[in-house]
Scaffold this active site. Structure first.
Site, mmCIF file in Angstrom:
data_model
loop_
_atom_site.group_PDB
_atom_site.id
_atom_site.type_symbol
_atom_site.label_atom_id
_atom_site.label_comp_id
_atom_site.label_asym_id
_atom_site.label_seq_id
_atom_site.Cartn_x
_atom_site.Cartn_y
_atom_site.Cartn_z
ATOM 1 N N ASN A 24 35.940 48.155 42.696
ATOM 2 C CA ASN A 24 37.132 47.290 42.726
ATOM 3 C C ASN A 24 38.304 48.116 42.205
ATOM 4 O OD1 ASN A 24 37.818 46.770 39.851
ATOM 5 N ND2 ASN A 24 35.827 45.738 39.760
ATOM 6 N N ARG A 91 25.152 47.341 42.401
ATOM 7 C CA ARG A 91 24.836 46.210 41.510
ATOM 8 C C ARG A 91 23.548 45.478 41.896
ATOM 9 N NH1 ARG A 91 29.445 42.546 39.046
ATOM 10 N NH2 ARG A 91 27.661 42.267 37.647
ATOM 11 N N ARG A 138 33.546 39.708 47.918
ATOM 12 C CA ARG A 138 32.154 39.826 47.502
ATOM 13 C C ARG A 138 31.285 38.763 48.178
ATOM 14 N NH1 ARG A 138 31.810 43.026 42.846
ATOM 15 N NH2 ARG A 138 33.514 44.528 42.982
ATOM 16 N N HIS A 167 37.199 38.424 42.742
ATOM 17 C CA HIS A 167 36.319 37.321 42.350
ATOM 18 C C HIS A 167 37.226 36.129 42.006
ATOM 19 C CE1 HIS A 167 32.362 39.403 40.740
ATOM 20 N NE2 HIS A 167 32.266 39.088 42.014
ATOM 21 N N ASP A 169 37.039 34.195 39.566
ATOM 22 C CA ASP A 169 37.366 34.095 38.139
ATOM 23 C C ASP A 169 38.377 35.140 37.679
ATOM 24 O OD1 ASP A 169 35.861 36.426 37.859
ATOM 25 O OD2 ASP A 169 34.447 35.593 36.401
ATOM 26 N N CYS A 261 33.572 36.778 32.717
ATOM 27 C CA CYS A 261 32.520 37.556 33.412
ATOM 28 C C CYS A 261 31.375 37.929 32.474
ATOM 29 C CB CYS A 261 33.045 38.879 33.960
ATOM 30 S SG CYS A 261 34.645 38.853 34.674
HETATM 31 N N1 ARG Z 1 32.721 46.156 37.801
HETATM 32 C C1 ARG Z 1 32.256 44.848 38.124
HETATM 33 C C2 ARG Z 1 32.288 44.637 39.628
HETATM 34 O O1 ARG Z 1 33.158 45.147 40.272
HETATM 35 C C3 ARG Z 1 33.078 43.813 37.416
HETATM 36 C C4 ARG Z 1 32.585 42.422 37.624
HETATM 37 C C5 ARG Z 1 33.390 41.418 36.874
HETATM 38 N N2 ARG Z 1 32.923 40.123 37.110
HETATM 39 C C6 ARG Z 1 33.674 39.048 37.394
HETATM 40 N N3 ARG Z 1 33.096 37.898 37.416
HETATM 41 N N4 ARG Z 1 34.969 39.147 37.695
HETATM 42 O O2 ARG Z 1 31.448 44.006 40.202
#
Ligand code: ARG
Length: 271
Positions: A24, A91, A138, A167, A169, A261
């Site tokens: 991201n 991930r 995502r 995201h 959130d 998060c």
């Molecule tokens: N580095 C993680 C990603 O890009 C951060 C995730 C953060 N999570 C969130 N719910 N915004 O997946």
């Protein structure tokens, strides 16, 4: 008006947290101060404990730096958890240690079909009796109907259009059953209209607030935990009658995350 009292959360001790890939726009490999990250995380845990929230801790696997983001691991409804299907291979390994944890703690784990991508409460946020789902970066559209079927809940997909707010959130925050904040530019026009329709009192984040991760706040009872660096949001929250507490989460912002998060809500009371 109904509020939420969080009673139990799952967090992950950031023993192996770092940024060593970039999925991201916030992620700069090598940027994290590991010791500072641990201190910031411990402060968050102390606050939960002071607020009477039971804290469950999972240990981090060395090869999974983003495992610290527990909210992303699944969507929880009562004692059932729909495990996430992560978009990026970086991930995908997080699913198995979390599945094990949920099973060992008496949750029923559910899975969605492989072509449905979504990342837990990073993008699935309860709104009254419905679930809002940020799609586009995502999560995909297919996930919306799969989640709805598996959890028996109406899912409202919201199209995210700015990669910085990948995201839900990162650009939407629900304060209580009447009030939420959103960053309009992060959503398609029709999704902005949808939010205006379903949220009676909808406020817009300023650019400073949203880039300070104000949307990644957590509310429990009348306390709102907010990343430092969003003073105008903190003021607005206080004006709405809540107690705002600022916490420095700078090391997690370097990965594109913050308070919300890092917190998987396992149980809550709506009153
Ligand atoms: N580095 C993680 C990603 O890009 C951060 C995730 C953060 N999570 C969130 N719910 N915004 O997946």
């Amino acid at each position: 008006m109904k509020n939420t009292y969080i009673t139990r959360v799952l967090v992950c001790r950031p023993s192996h947290y770092q940024v060593n890939y970039s999925i991201n726009p916030w992620m700069v490999p090598g940027s994290v101060n590991v010791k500072r990250a641990m201190d910031q995380w411990k402060t968050l845990i102390d606050i939960y404990q002071r607020l009477g929230v039971a804290v469950e801790i999972i240990d981090q696997e060395p090869q999974l730096p983003d495992m610290v983001f527990t909210a992303d691991q699944g969507i929880i409804k009562n004692n059932r958890v729909l495990l996430s299907n992560f978009r990026y291979p970086e991930r995908q390994g997080e699913r198995s240690p979390y599945k094990k944890w949920f099973l060992e703690h008496n949750f029923i784990t559910l899975s969605a079909p492989d072509d449905c991508f979504f990342e837990g409460h990073g993008e699935a946020i309860f709104w009254r009796d419905k679930l809002l789902l940020g799609v586009g970066f995502r999560a995909n559209k297919e996930a919306a109907s799969a989640i709805s079927k598996k959890l028996g809940i109406e899912v409202i997909p919201l199209q995210l259009v700015d990669p910085k707010f990948y995201h839900l959130d990162t650009c939407f925050f629900a304060l209580n059953s009447e009030t939420a904040f959103f960053y309009p530019q992060a959503f398609s026009e029709s999704s902005q209209k949808m939010l205006q329709k379903v949220v009676p009192q909808l406020f817009a984040f300023t650019n400073n607030e949203v880039t300070g991760f104000a949307a990644n706040s957590i509310v429990t009872d009348h306390h709102v935990l907010i990343n430092t660096g969003c003073p105008s949001f903190t003021r607005r929250i206080r004006q709405l009658g809540y107690e705002a507490q600022e916490l420095k989460m700078s090391e997690f912002v370097k990965s594109g995350g913050s308070i919300h998060c890092l917190t998987q809500v396992l149980s809550q009371i709506i009153y």
